[in-house]
Design an enzyme around this catalytic site. Structure first.
Site, mmCIF file in Angstrom:
data_model
loop_
_atom_site.group_PDB
_atom_site.id
_atom_site.type_symbol
_atom_site.label_atom_id
_atom_site.label_comp_id
_atom_site.label_asym_id
_atom_site.label_seq_id
_atom_site.Cartn_x
_atom_site.Cartn_y
_atom_site.Cartn_z
ATOM 1 N N ASP A 81 -3.784 -54.425 -41.565
ATOM 2 C CA ASP A 81 -4.150 -55.170 -41.378
ATOM 3 C C ASP A 81 -3.491 -56.172 -42.708
ATOM 4 O O ASP A 81 -3.800 -57.162 -42.752
ATOM 5 C CB ASP A 81 -5.654 -54.675 -42.581
ATOM 6 C CG ASP A 81 -5.616 -53.820 -43.275
ATOM 7 O OD1 ASP A 81 -4.657 -52.775 -43.206
ATOM 8 O OD2 ASP A 81 -6.015 -53.617 -44.143
ATOM 9 N N HIS A 120 -10.322 -46.159 -50.324
ATOM 10 C CA HIS A 120 -10.692 -46.923 -51.349
ATOM 11 C C HIS A 120 -11.498 -45.621 -51.409
ATOM 12 O O HIS A 120 -12.081 -45.732 -52.498
ATOM 13 C CB HIS A 120 -11.703 -47.485 -51.080
ATOM 14 C CG HIS A 120 -10.860 -48.946 -50.372
ATOM 15 N ND1 HIS A 120 -9.227 -49.136 -51.068
ATOM 16 C CD2 HIS A 120 -10.101 -50.007 -48.891
ATOM 17 C CE1 HIS A 120 -8.869 -50.136 -49.867
ATOM 18 N NE2 HIS A 120 -9.819 -50.183 -49.073
ATOM 19 N N ASP A 122 -1.365 -50.200 -46.255
ATOM 20 C CA ASP A 122 -2.802 -50.094 -45.669
ATOM 21 C C ASP A 122 -2.601 -52.041 -46.317
ATOM 22 O O ASP A 122 -1.881 -52.113 -47.807
ATOM 23 C CB ASP A 122 -3.862 -49.982 -45.911
ATOM 24 C CG ASP A 122 -4.715 -50.128 -45.934
ATOM 25 O OD1 ASP A 122 -6.204 -50.350 -44.469
ATOM 26 O OD2 ASP A 122 -5.369 -51.527 -47.057
ATOM 27 N N HIS A 168 -4.564 -53.638 -48.915
ATOM 28 C CA HIS A 168 -5.086 -52.920 -49.782
ATOM 29 C C HIS A 168 -5.126 -51.839 -50.683
ATOM 30 O O HIS A 168 -4.191 -50.197 -50.200
ATOM 31 C CB HIS A 168 -6.823 -53.073 -49.750
ATOM 32 C CG HIS A 168 -7.403 -54.043 -48.215
ATOM 33 N ND1 HIS A 168 -7.366 -54.288 -47.473
ATOM 34 C CD2 HIS A 168 -7.434 -55.565 -48.841
ATOM 35 C CE1 HIS A 168 -7.534 -54.946 -46.866
ATOM 36 N NE2 HIS A 168 -8.015 -56.292 -48.161
#
Length: 393
Positions: free
Chosen positions: A290, A161, A198, A200
């Site tokens: 995740d 990120h 991931d 996200h």
């Protein structure tokens, strides 16, 4: 649902892939990052709870990943290498000098600071971040120097990120993006494919290469949209890159609860064809557990079988396109036990181990892939219309 277009994934026992190894890069200093306690990831103590929980990105999750690789069934397939801290000149391959100066000053203060929502810098955090970046660079250099073909950077804090000029989503430095820059600067790689699983959107990596046709970034993530000023990107299918990079950033936002079969369908119908058209010299898999069934930070319902299958597919892609060169970089994964099990399963897939060595503690998780298949087909139609290299697919 597997496409006939997927590379062969079932080597014989005599195959070199069946006897392969993974070179794992790690440094104990990354455990020193303390991301605080509170209500989930806020660091907030409301005053009426007797037990505050650890921040999701805590050292325990990585300790279990470390121990399952050291003492679990695939330990004989693992070679261990010690990481090292990155130096500032290396960080400037991807990050701005102003941003790095901000992080250095925050560390010098000796105080705990929230530098982005849910992203806390404490004493020891900067050292850990430098180790995560440097350890990932060491893993990439190991591949570039032909010391091994399959390497895994077991690192924290995570990085995908982190954008060139700001922190975001528990991430300070973009470990995977720095490794991509190293590969491009090496002279032996002109095109790198980054596949991010991931839960996200890998917004920081996408942002850094948004105008580049040298890097294909593909992100499979839950459909979460933007979450504020530190994460303005939506992760939607219309974020395709710009200028020379138009068509080289592909987002695959998947419905909540997509599950194993839905992810396999997305991989075979969207990811594999895109990578094949791109023809990379290096494949980088950005790994987050995740997306698993019981992760507190995601809702995608992958099980060990799903991660094992993804590992098989990615290894096949690397064998077909990058002479087997594959770097894996750890990102999220916040269920302290199950994230380690899913990592183990994914590496079984990458190593092409024919049968699972660990049973799944979940055993069975019901799923219905019809919604995910419909979403993938819709994304495929959009790519066919708006991504030049994928028109007509």
């Amino acid at each position: 649902m597997a496409s006939d277009d997927v590379p062969s994934l079932s080597p014989s026992p005599a195959s070199p892939m069946a006897k392969s190894r993974v070179d794992v890069f790690w440094h104990e200093g990354m455990l020193r990052h303390d991301a605080v306690e509170g209500v989930f990831d806020t660091g907030h103590d409301p005053g009426f709870l007797d037990v505050l929980e650890k921040h999701p990105e805590n050292a325990d999750r990585v300790r279990n990943m470390l121990s399952i690789l050291r003492r679990g069934p695939i330990a004989p397939h693992v070679n261990w290498f010690t990481g090292r801290p990155a130096i500032v000149s290396e960080l400037l391959m991807f990050h701005t000098s102003e941003y790095i100066d901000e992080l250095v000053e925050a560390d010098k203060s000796g105080e705990r600071r929230e530098i982005a929502a849910g992203t806390f810098m404490s004493p020891g955090s900067w050292e850990a971040a430098l180790l995560a970046a440097g350890t990932t660079l060491s893993a990439m250099q190991h591949i570039l120097d032909c010391h091994g073909k399959v390497a895994y950077a077991l690192v924290r804090p995570p990085g995908h990120h982190s954008q060139p000029s700001q922190a975001d989503g528990y991430c300070f430095l973009n470990n995977a993006a720095l490794a991509v820059k190293l590969a491009l600067n090496s002279g032996s790689c002109s095109r790198v494919a980054v596949i991010d699983i991931d839960v996200h959107y890998g917004n920081g990596t996408a942002e850094g290469f948004y105008s580049s046709d040298e890097v294909l970034t593909v992100s499979l993530h839950m459909n979460h949209g933007s979450w504020g000023s530190s994460h303005p990107q939506k992760g939607s299918i219309d974020e395709l890159g710009e200028d020379l990079g138009l068509g080289y950033n592909l987002n695959v936002p998947l419905p909540n609860g997509t599950g194993d079969r839905g992810y396999e369908y997305a991989m075979t119908e969207l990811v594999v064809p895109a990578v094949r058209r791109f023809g990379p010299d290096m494949v980088v898999l950005v790994v987050g557990q995740d997306s698993s069934a019981f992760d507190p930070n995601g809702r995608q319902s992958l099980t060990m079988n799903g991660y094992r299958r993804i590992g098989q597919i990615i290894r096949g892609v690397a064998e077909e396109h990058s002479h087997g060169r594959l770097l894996m970089v750890q990102e999220g994964g916040y269920h302290v036990t199950y994230a380690a099990y899913c990592l183990h399963a994914m590496l079984e897939g990458v190593l092409m181990i024919p049968e699972p060595h660990l049973s799944d503690p979940i055993a069975y998780y019901p799923e219905e892939e019809a919604i995910a298949v419909a979403a993938v087909e819709s994304i495929k139609r959009y790519h066919s219309e708006f991504v030049p290299s994928l028109r007509g697919t």
